[in-house]
Design an enzyme around this catalytic site. Structure first.
Site, PDB file in Angstrom:
ATOM      1  N   CYS A  55      -3.077   5.985   9.468  1.00  0.00           N
ATOM      2  CA  CYS A  55      -3.090   7.439  10.062  1.00  0.00           C
ATOM      3  C   CYS A  55      -4.615   7.645  10.336  1.00  0.00           C
ATOM      4  O   CYS A  55      -5.245   8.607  10.112  1.00  0.00           O
ATOM      5  CB  CYS A  55      -2.718   8.409   8.658  1.00  0.00           C
ATOM      6  SG  CYS A  55      -3.809   8.101   7.427  1.00  0.00           S
ATOM      7  N   ASP A 108       1.342  -0.147   5.488  1.00  0.00           N
ATOM      8  CA  ASP A 108       0.620   1.194   5.633  1.00  0.00           C
ATOM      9  C   ASP A 108      -0.737   1.079   5.189  1.00  0.00           C
ATOM     10  O   ASP A 108      -1.144   1.523   3.980  1.00  0.00           O
ATOM     11  CB  ASP A 108       1.503   2.249   4.968  1.00  0.00           C
ATOM     12  CG  ASP A 108       1.222   3.796   5.473  1.00  0.00           C
ATOM     13  OD1 ASP A 108       0.353   3.931   6.766  1.00  0.00           O
ATOM     14  OD2 ASP A 108       1.381   4.583   4.938  1.00  0.00           O
ATOM     15  N   ASP A 152      -3.175  -6.176  -5.738  1.00  0.00           N
ATOM     16  CA  ASP A 152      -4.198  -5.904  -4.795  1.00  0.00           C
ATOM     17  C   ASP A 152      -3.632  -6.954  -3.624  1.00  0.00           C
ATOM     18  O   ASP A 152      -3.350  -8.014  -3.767  1.00  0.00           O
ATOM     19  CB  ASP A 152      -5.619  -6.548  -5.133  1.00  0.00           C
ATOM     20  CG  ASP A 152      -6.514  -6.572  -4.039  1.00  0.00           C
ATOM     21  OD1 ASP A 152      -6.090  -6.536  -2.844  1.00  0.00           O
ATOM     22  OD2 ASP A 152      -7.627  -6.519  -4.450  1.00  0.00           O
ATOM     23  N   CYS A 158       0.905  -1.013  -0.091  1.00  0.00           N
ATOM     24  CA  CYS A 158       0.031   0.001   0.006  1.00  0.00           C
ATOM     25  C   CYS A 158       0.953   1.248   0.145  1.00  0.00           C
ATOM     26  O   CYS A 158       0.969   1.967   0.897  1.00  0.00           O
ATOM     27  CB  CYS A 158      -0.871   0.081   1.271  1.00  0.00           C
ATOM     28  SG  CYS A 158      -1.858  -1.497   1.285  1.00  0.00           S
ATOM     29  N   ALA A 159       1.711   1.303  -1.112  1.00  0.00           N
ATOM     30  CA  ALA A 159       2.553   2.269  -1.008  1.00  0.00           C
ATOM     31  C   ALA A 159       2.377   3.827  -1.491  1.00  0.00           C
ATOM     32  O   ALA A 159       3.404   4.713  -1.575  1.00  0.00           O
ATOM     33  CB  ALA A 159       3.799   1.824  -1.861  1.00  0.00           C
ATOM     34  N   ALA A 160       1.449   3.818  -2.362  1.00  0.00           N
ATOM     35  CA  ALA A 160       1.338   5.319  -3.040  1.00  0.00           C
ATOM     36  C   ALA A 160       0.885   6.276  -2.051  1.00  0.00           C
ATOM     37  O   ALA A 160       0.133   6.070  -1.170  1.00  0.00           O
ATOM     38  CB  ALA A 160       0.498   5.422  -4.224  1.00  0.00           C
ATOM     39  N   GLY A 175       4.292   6.977  -2.052  1.00  0.00           N
ATOM     40  CA  GLY A 175       5.771   6.384  -2.088  1.00  0.00           C
ATOM     41  C   GLY A 175       6.783   7.086  -0.951  1.00  0.00           C
ATOM     42  O   GLY A 175       7.936   7.140  -0.999  1.00  0.00           O
ATOM     43  N   GLY A 176       5.807   7.994  -0.217  1.00  0.00           N
ATOM     44  CA  GLY A 176       6.798   8.785   0.976  1.00  0.00           C
ATOM     45  C   GLY A 176       7.512   7.720   1.696  1.00  0.00           C
ATOM     46  O   GLY A 176       8.675   8.160   1.673  1.00  0.00           O
ATOM     47  N   LYS A 177       6.988   6.799   2.269  1.00  0.00           N
ATOM     48  CA  LYS A 177       7.630   5.644   3.100  1.00  0.00           C
ATOM     49  C   LYS A 177       8.744   5.072   2.496  1.00  0.00           C
ATOM     50  O   LYS A 177       9.747   4.565   2.819  1.00  0.00           O
ATOM     51  CB  LYS A 177       6.781   5.173   3.956  1.00  0.00           C
ATOM     52  CG  LYS A 177       5.736   5.931   4.767  1.00  0.00           C
ATOM     53  CD  LYS A 177       5.060   5.228   5.713  1.00  0.00           C
ATOM     54  CE  LYS A 177       3.964   6.273   6.511  1.00  0.00           C
ATOM     55  NZ  LYS A 177       2.829   6.773   5.453  1.00  0.00           N
TER      56      LYS A 177
HETATM   57  C1  LIG Z   1      -2.081   5.515   3.559  1.00  0.00           C
HETATM   58  S1  LIG Z   1      -2.072   5.323   1.765  1.00  0.00           S
HETATM   59  C2  LIG Z   1      -0.314   4.724   1.597  1.00  0.00           C
HETATM   60  C3  LIG Z   1       0.663   6.021   1.992  1.00  0.00           C
HETATM   61  C4  LIG Z   1       2.140   5.528   1.554  1.00  0.00           C
HETATM   62  N1  LIG Z   1       2.382   4.369   2.245  1.00  0.00           N
HETATM   63  C5  LIG Z   1       3.139   6.797   1.690  1.00  0.00           C
HETATM   64  O1  LIG Z   1       3.765   6.805   2.614  1.00  0.00           O
HETATM   65  O2  LIG Z   1       3.285   7.589   0.875  1.00  0.00           O
HETATM   66  C6  LIG Z   1      -2.671   3.674   1.450  1.00  0.00           C
HETATM   67  C7  LIG Z   1      -2.746   3.060   0.019  1.00  0.00           C
HETATM   68  O3  LIG Z   1      -3.013   1.883  -0.177  1.00  0.00           O
HETATM   69  C8  LIG Z   1      -3.591   1.780  -1.310  1.00  0.00           C
HETATM   70  N2  LIG Z   1      -4.592   0.542  -1.131  1.00  0.00           N
HETATM   71  C9  LIG Z   1      -5.690   0.675  -0.931  1.00  0.00           C
HETATM   72  N3  LIG Z   1      -6.227  -0.845  -0.753  1.00  0.00           N
HETATM   73  C10 LIG Z   1      -5.097  -1.494  -1.300  1.00  0.00           C
HETATM   74  C11 LIG Z   1      -5.102  -2.995  -1.467  1.00  0.00           C
HETATM   75  N4  LIG Z   1      -6.102  -3.836  -1.490  1.00  0.00           N
HETATM   76  N5  LIG Z   1      -3.781  -3.383  -2.320  1.00  0.00           N
HETATM   77  C12 LIG Z   1      -2.673  -2.515  -2.405  1.00  0.00           C
HETATM   78  N6  LIG Z   1      -3.074  -1.001  -2.064  1.00  0.00           N
HETATM   79  C13 LIG Z   1      -4.154  -0.640  -1.587  1.00  0.00           C
HETATM   80  C14 LIG Z   1      -4.599   3.108  -1.425  1.00  0.00           C
HETATM   81  O4  LIG Z   1      -4.391   3.130  -3.082  1.00  0.00           O
HETATM   82  C15 LIG Z   1      -3.553   3.977  -0.915  1.00  0.00           C
HETATM   83  O5  LIG Z   1      -2.664   4.700  -1.948  1.00  0.00           O
END
Ligand SMILES: C[S@@+](CC[C@H](N)C(=O)[O-])C[C@H]1O[C@@H](n2cnc3c(N)ncnc32)[C@H](O)[C@@H]1O
Length: 434
Positions: A376, A323, A304, A254-256, A258-260
């Site tokens: 968060c 995350d 996913d 769940c990286a976008a 990409g900050g972390k």
């Molecule tokens: C809290 S944000 C992540 C922030 C990121 N870690 C950062 O520090 O920049 C959660 C992310 O999880 C993604 N997400 C939601 N459901 C998901 C899934 N089933 N599989 C993978 N990613 C998922 C969302 O699209 C979102 O970008």
């Protein structure tokens, strides 16, 4: 478009309508509305929209007092315009004259000229009767929170509740994270000092700079060279709690945007591999953008997290940062639209998704490996209750007691909005037995 055709208040009302009536996020609609405006006006537009969102319950209370019947259909936007007028009169430094005349004038570009008289009359009554001086009728309206969230937080936080809701009303400071692969923290601090930028430091955040004012970060020294990224202090703890070591393989699940991911690479450039997994293709582009500006590499995978069989190559990871998608209730100070976009019923759906991701991703970790679970959120069901549940159904999982552990019956560490100027966040470090 020439600026004389632009109308800031009409644009603010349109954005508020898109958020409050159409369920769009400010992240989607605000930048589009800001695009044709000058830099200063872009900031003003955000200030007005966020100001209304922060104080919506009291603005709605005043509206119901002064407007006999709710407006409907194409005139609904006039309600948002009137509340924008109240906000200017009660909370901003806009002069009374400008607040009234310019707000009334915005009816024209909104194609609601028939409402000019009504808007004018309501704003003048608001001033004459000193409505903004009257006390809010109850604590929930004064808190700026929706009822469901107010009640949930009141039940959970009891003693600390008043401080918490007060902190959630504040604006959040801008935190930078120095990209120590490009410049040392000390050198960047000196560069900012030479450029007369006001900031403070935090002893617990080795890469952080906290800006004292709302600077345009793209104009700070070194933005184009990737010397820093914008990242809240609570989020900056993730890479340190994860403790990435040399030659490890890491999954940032769940990286976008990409900050972390970027921070992990900066903390430990000698890892073997980091996979940045993201389900949303559009958001995954942001990971690429951030990696490239900061000069880092990662393997981006669109997939996913609940269905690893669709994207996983079968190689177990040493460490995972999860995350998780969450209510984002910890970052309401920064994104006040969340208060009105999130609904009580969303929480159960999110808790189920977090549970599914936890179980699916746990299987991808080597024996002896770790997972750092993060949200968060400030809601117990997404945080310590979620992790207690996970620990009780997962025999090969235990809690890392060295840090991020509040108490035995509350596993993990809950950071609340405003704690050391940070956003609300939750962390739990989990160990997989050998
Ligand atoms: C809290 S944000 C992540 C922030 C990121 N870690 C950062 O520090 O920049 C959660 C992310 O999880 C993604 N997400 C939601 N459901 C998901 C899934 N089933 N599989 C993978 N990613 C998922 C969302 O699209 C979102 O970008």
């Amino acid at each position: 478009m020439k600026s004389k055709f632009l109308n800031l208040r009409a644009d603010a009302a349109k954005v508020l309508h898109q958020i409050l009536e159409e369920g769009q996020s400010a992240r989607e609609c605000l930048p589009l509305a800001q695009l044709p405006h000058k830099e200063q006006d872009k900031a003003w537009l955000q200030e007005m929209v966020y100001g209304v969102l922060r104080n919506l319950p009291i603005l709605q209370f005043w509206l119901r007092k002064l407007l006999d019947k709710p407006l409907k259909n194409r005139y609904k936007i006039v309600e948002q315009l009137i509340m924008l007028g109240f906000y200017q009169l009660a909370f901003s430094r806009v002069s009374q004259h400008a607040a009234v005349s310019e707000t009334v004038a915005a009816c024209q570009p909104l194609n609601t000229q028939a409402m000019k008289g009504l808007v004018n009359a309501i704003l003048r009554t608001f001033i004459r009767e000193e409505i903004s001086q009257q006390q809010a009728p109850n604590q929930q309206i004064a808190s700026g929170l929706p009822k469901w969230l107010f009640k949930k937080l009141e039940a959970e936080y009891q003693d600390g509740f008043i401080d918490l809701i007060g902190n959630m009303q504040q604006k959040a400071p801008i935190w930078l994270r120095v990209n120590t692969q490009q410049i040392s923290h000390a050198d960047f601090v000196e560069t900012l000092g030479n450029a007369s930028i006001d900031f403070t430091l935090s002893t617990e955040h080795p890469e952080a700079i906290i800006l004292s004012k709302g600077y345009d970060v793209t104009s700070l020294p070194g933005f184009d060279k990737g010397w820093f990224a914008v990242q809240d202090g609570a989020a900056q703890l993730a890479a340190h709690y994860l403790e990435p070591a040399e030659n490890q393989t890491i999954l940032d699940c769940c990286a976008a945007p990409g900050g972390k991911t970027c921070h992990i690479v900066e903390t430990q450039p000698n890892i073997t591999k980091i996979v940045a997994l993201e389900v949303n293709q559009q958001r995954a582009l942001k990971i690429e953008e951030n990696l490239s500006r900061l000069g880092h590499n990662a393997e981006i995978v669109i997939g996913d997290a609940t269905l690893p069989e669709q994207w996983w190559d079968g190689q177990l990871f040493d460490q995972v940062l999860l995350d998780a998608p969450c209510s984002a209730t910890g970052i309401i100070r920064r994104h006040p639209d969340i208060k009105w976009l999130r609904k009580a019923k969303d929480i159960e759906v999110l808790v189920t998704l977090q549970k599914q991701i936890l179980d699916a991703i746990w299987a991808l970790i080597k024996p002896g490996g770790t997972m750092l679970y993060a949200t968060c959120s400030i809601l117990p069901e997404e945080n310590h209750l979620q992790i207690s549940d996970f620990l009780s159904r997962t025999p090969n999982a235990s809690l890392d007691n060295r840090f991020c552990n509040d108490s035995v019956d509350r596993p993990g560490k809950q950071i609340l909005p405003g704690d050391q100027q940070m956003d609300g966040f939750y962390y739990a470090r989990l160990l997989k037995s050998k």
